[in-house]
Design an enzyme around this catalytic site. Structure first.
Site, mmCIF file in Angstrom:
data_model
loop_
_atom_site.group_PDB
_atom_site.id
_atom_site.type_symbol
_atom_site.label_atom_id
_atom_site.label_comp_id
_atom_site.label_asym_id
_atom_site.label_seq_id
_atom_site.Cartn_x
_atom_site.Cartn_y
_atom_site.Cartn_z
ATOM 1 N N ASP A 1 0.721 -1.195 -0.175
ATOM 2 C CA ASP A 1 -0.041 0.120 -0.008
ATOM 3 C C ASP A 1 1.031 1.367 -0.011
ATOM 4 O O ASP A 1 0.882 2.213 0.922
ATOM 5 C CB ASP A 1 -0.934 0.112 1.371
ATOM 6 C CG ASP A 1 -1.766 -1.234 1.469
ATOM 7 O OD1 ASP A 1 -2.164 -1.783 0.412
ATOM 8 O OD2 ASP A 1 -1.955 -1.639 2.520
ATOM 9 N N GLU B 1 -11.543 -0.173 -3.369
ATOM 10 C CA GLU B 1 -10.558 0.450 -2.209
ATOM 11 C C GLU B 1 -9.626 1.070 -2.835
ATOM 12 O O GLU B 1 -9.410 1.172 -3.978
ATOM 13 C CB GLU B 1 -10.078 -0.638 -1.327
ATOM 14 C CG GLU B 1 -9.296 -1.594 -1.888
ATOM 15 C CD GLU B 1 -8.931 -2.957 -1.017
ATOM 16 O OE1 GLU B 1 -9.391 -3.019 0.212
ATOM 17 O OE2 GLU B 1 -8.167 -3.553 -1.344
#
Ligand code: FUB
Length: 325
Positions: free
Chosen positions: A16, A223
């Site tokens: 991420d 997301e």
């Protein structure tokens, strides 16, 4: 030797990546994956992260340095577990790390921690940012100084359980022919600790102005949002989750609606795909992760980068992450 498309660090698992440039250096704010043997679930129980490390590179050539632990959940009073994908913004000479984690009731919330250095250590606020929920905050500071935070994730990220602003543990995604659940956008106050007004759902529409539908899994938001501006246009990019694409949509307004434009990147090794886009020395780069280092274990990921190119009409040329390697 360039680190392009290679794991940036190999001594810990990272995912991420939110990349930023400060004082001509590249700073990367990743999740820190833990190497346990737990099972994968739709709720993302396997992502058991407990702290953050900040990575940095003096140049895009590398090397990439781990600056050590910058924040641990034991120091954040409101957190119970799962410190997921963070981001960071600089404002008035300070650095603000914004991060999601489960509170003591098991609900994902967004928290803030600040430092005078981009590598921390970060001092957390005692409570989460009031009015926030779900995961994957991405902060965008516009040219006029306004600060926007984009956030939200389905399934483990709980976004579909918050449709009317209250938590419904039974909340589901809409029917397949209905508009998909949009990501959230909120403005932050000058103090970076409070929302400025009510968060809004962002609309992603097709070329006819129709909302992308919940059943359109190749294009609907799941997301991992990111915002960047290129030639005066706002580019909102995100993961489609179940179909594993990074897609993008553009608008002339930071709150949309955003018109779907195409794919930034094809799927990577591992279930999740999550990215950031940053300009450095006149070129654009995509920071992303895959699970190459662990041989495909979904929750043992490693961050990478590659160059991102635009076509003359402003469209992003789709990246095929393993082509030519
Ligand atoms: O790292 C945990 C979760 O996996 C993130 O919040 C999602 O974006 C996915 O990458």
């Amino acid at each position: 030797m360039s680190l392009e498309r290679k794991p940036l660090v190999t001594h810990i698992f990272t995912a991420d990546p939110s990349a930023h440039v400060f004082n001509d250096k590249i700073y990367i704010y990743p999740s820190h994956d833990l190497a346990h043997d737990g099972k994968d679930t739709d709720e993302g129980d396997e992502y058991q992260m407990e702290d953050y490390h900040v990575l940095s590179m003096d140049s895009i050539e590398g090397p990439c340095v781990d600056n050590g632990e910058a924040l641990h959940m034991k120091d954040v009073p409101w957190v119970s577990k799962q410190m997921w994908a963070p981001d960071l913004a600089d404002k008035n000479g300070r650095y603000y790390l914004i991060f999601p984690a489960r509170d003591k009731d098991g609900l994902f919330r967004l928290g803030m921690a600040q430092s005078e250095s981009p590598v921390g250590p970060f001092a957390p606020e005692p409570d989460y940012i009031k009015g926030t929920y779900s995961i994957d905050p991405a902060v965008f500071v516009d040219d006029d100084g306004k600060v926007y935070v984009y956030y939200g994730g389905l399934w483990g990220g709980q976004l579909e359980k918050w449709k009317d602003g209250t938590f419904d543990p039974e909340g589901k995604e809409p029917d397949r022919d209905q508009p998909a659940v949009g990501p959230m956008c909120a403005e932050l106050k000058e103090n970076m600790k409070e929302l400025d007004g009510e968060p809004v759902h962002i609309r992603i529409v097709d070329e006819n102005g129709e909302d992308i539908k919940a059943g359109d899994e190749d294009r609907r938001y799941f997301e991992g949002p990111w915002m960047h501006k290129y030639n005066g246009t706002y580019y909102f990019s995100y993961s489609t989750g179940t179909t594993h694409y990074i897609c993008y949509a553009t608008s002339k307004d930071p709150k949309g609606p955003f018109t779907y434009r195409g794919r930034v990147m094809e799927p990577v090794i591992g279930w999740t795909t999550h990215h950031s886009i940053v300009e450095y020395h006149g070129k654009w780069y995509l920071f992303y992760h895959d699970s190459e280092l662990s041989g495909g274990v979904n929750h043992r990921r490693n961050v990478k980068f590659t160059e991102l190119r635009y076509d003359t009409d402003g469209s992003i040329i789709t990246i095929r992450p393993y082509e030519g390697l």
